[in-house]
Enzyme design. Structure first.
Site, PDB file in Angstrom:
ATOM      1  N   LYS A 260      18.430  18.270 -13.065  1.00  0.00           N
ATOM      2  CA  LYS A 260      17.196  17.180 -12.621  1.00  0.00           C
ATOM      3  C   LYS A 260      17.359  16.147 -14.166  1.00  0.00           C
ATOM      4  CE  LYS A 260      12.317  17.242 -11.929  1.00  0.00           C
ATOM      5  NZ  LYS A 260      11.955  16.361 -12.641  1.00  0.00           N
TER       6      LYS A 260
ATOM      7  N   HIS B 192       0.893  -1.190   0.036  1.00  0.00           N
ATOM      8  CA  HIS B 192      -0.037  -0.001  -0.034  1.00  0.00           C
ATOM      9  C   HIS B 192       1.005   0.932  -0.061  1.00  0.00           C
ATOM     10  CE1 HIS B 192      -3.565  -2.439   0.834  1.00  0.00           C
ATOM     11  NE2 HIS B 192      -2.835  -3.191   1.743  1.00  0.00           N
TER      12      HIS B 192
END
Length: 468
Positions: free
Chosen positions: A321, A185
């Site tokens: 990035k 989960h």
């Protein structure tokens, strides 16, 4: 103004048609070109090449059965060989969205091969009487659909998945001794070996390959021999078996005449099952790609447990990035493949009485799905899987894991272990620290119960017996 391109007059059963002078197709194909000015989509060249193989094998079989003059058969076979080799790719001109049986494309092949056969020394070669002898579009097109899909799966997709599986198995062995926090989960769970994660990915591809191999086998059952409605009218009873034997030998596929002729032409059950197997492989790959994106997220504000290969700058505004672009490309292909599968499913619903009339769109989408997924898998394997590396983030976080409390449940009970996990979350203390404070367990007992390595196997005493 420019002069109109030169044409010649061709005839079919409906009368005369003007056809481009240098075209190898004839009047019936030209009618289809005019009837279906719908898109820029065509059957893929691979389909036309398979269709050429069916025509060549049919000519050989009919000659062997004494139904076709050997000289005509030789010329038809030679012309069909040129189709197979791609020499006439530009002469398959009918839009994909055409008659649902694919009759126009079968006619296109018959006319191209017959015209070329006449040039090769069989002046009487006829598209219907000779090239199409013993056949109908209603059994030829489904046969070509099956075999085109089977070839794409066998020659492209299965090898791509096998190599990716091998890479993942190697990564499993490399990372077997790395213990990290498992997650369910998207929440912290009990420890797991990183190698076990990679082993699960490899197992998914192994199972996907098995489903695809079964699909290839089923696709090898072809409708050829059923002719118009499955009864086999106007064909020799041994024709299909002979053609299938030739195709099986040439293609390395389990080609054989279907025992279910009325089903084979009236439904697309087999295409649908094959498409589902391709979709299944795609979804398995998406799960792997998405997991790797999560595990590589960050590098500082995410999970950061993996480093994926840096292949290009990730932003036009944020310096430094780097994005998981190879995984993203794969997942976009998966989206497309799921759309292909939906199209095949819709086509499979189009079976009316003795014929399904959605063969072209089904053939296009299944072939494209298999070929696209194969290419994306190869790229994912080479540019992402092979170069990914683990960081220290996973092992470093294990001791802080709240679910280590699971190891204490047999000693102190579920409720006390749960309370300890909640307190650890609130205070920042580790489970080990709280267990020292709140239980009478010795250091040796704590070391055994909270050993993350022991938590990665159902039988802790078996640890070290295997490596994925």
């Amino acid at each position: 103004m420019t002069d109109a391109p030169p044409t010649r007059t061709e005839r079919d059963t409906m009368g005369e048609m003007q056809v481009p002078a240098d075209a190898y197709w004839g009047a019936s194909t030209q009618r289809a070109v005019l009837n279906f000015p719908i898109s820029a989509l065509r059957f893929p060249p691979e389909f036309n090449h398979v269709l050429g193989r069916v025509k060549r094998a049919a000519a050989k079989a009919n000659a062997d059965l004494g139904a076709l003059d050997p000289a005509v058969a030789d010329a038809v076979a030679a012309a069909a060989t040129e189709v197979i080799d791609g020499a006439f790719d530009n002469h398959f001109v009918v839009d994909l969205f055409q008659t649902g049986s694919g009759t126009s494309t079968n006619t296109n092949a018959n006319e191209v091969i017959a015209r070329r056969a006449r040039e090769l020394g069989a002046p009487a070669a006829h598209p219907n009487d000779h090239v199409n002898m013993g056949q109908s579009s209603n059994d030829v097109i489904p046969t070509a659909c099956h075999l085109t899909a089977a070839l794409a799966i066998q020659r492209q997709l299965l090898p791509a998945l096998a190599q990716a599986q091998a890479t993942l198995e190697a990564k499993s062995r490399e990372t077997w001794d790395i213990i990290k926090t498992g997650r369910t989960h998207l929440q912290d769970a009990t420890p797991i070996r990183m190698g076990q994660e990679f082993l699960g990915y490899a197992q998914s591809l192994e199972l996907a390959r098995g489903r695809l191999e079964a699909a290839v086998d089923e696709l090898g059952q072809v409708a050829l021999g059923g002719t118009a409605v499955g009864t086999g009218i106007n064909t020799h009873p041994d024709f299909s078996a002979k053609v299938c034997a030739i195709l099986a030998d040439e293609l390395g596929l389990p080609v054989r005449e279907t025992p279910y002729h009325f089903q084979a032409q009236g439904t697309q059950d087999t295409m649908l099952a094959a498409s589902a197997a391709v979709r299944n492989a795609a979804v398995s790959l998406q799960k792997i790609a998405n997991d790797l994106r999560w595990l590589a997220s960050g590098p500082r504000a995410g999970l950061g447990e993996l480093d994926l290969p840096a292949v290009q700058p990730g932003s036009s505004i944020m310096p430094g990035k780097v994005n998981p672009v190879i995984a993203e490309a794969l997942t976009q292909v998966v989206c497309h493949v799921i759309g292909n599968d939906a199209a095949v499913a819709a086509a499979a619903q189009g079976g009316y009485l003795e014929l399904n009339t959605y063969w072209p769109v089904s053939a296009y989408n299944l072939h494209q799905a298999a070929a696209l997924l194969a290419a994306a898998t190869v790229n994912f394997d080479i540019q992402c899987l092979r170069g990914l590396t683990p960081t220290s983030r996973g092992p470093d976080s294990v001791e802080q894991g709240l679910m280590l409390a699971t190891g204490l449940t047999r000693a102190i009970g579920y409720d006390k272990a749960a309370a300890m996990a909640k307190e650890a979350a609130a205070t920042g203390k580790t489970i080990r620290e709280l267990a020292r404070e709140q239980t009478t367990l010795t250091e040796d007992e704590l070391s055994r119960l909270l050993d993350p390595l022991r938590m990665t196997a159902p039988n802790p005493d078996a640890i070290g017996a295997g490596g994925g």
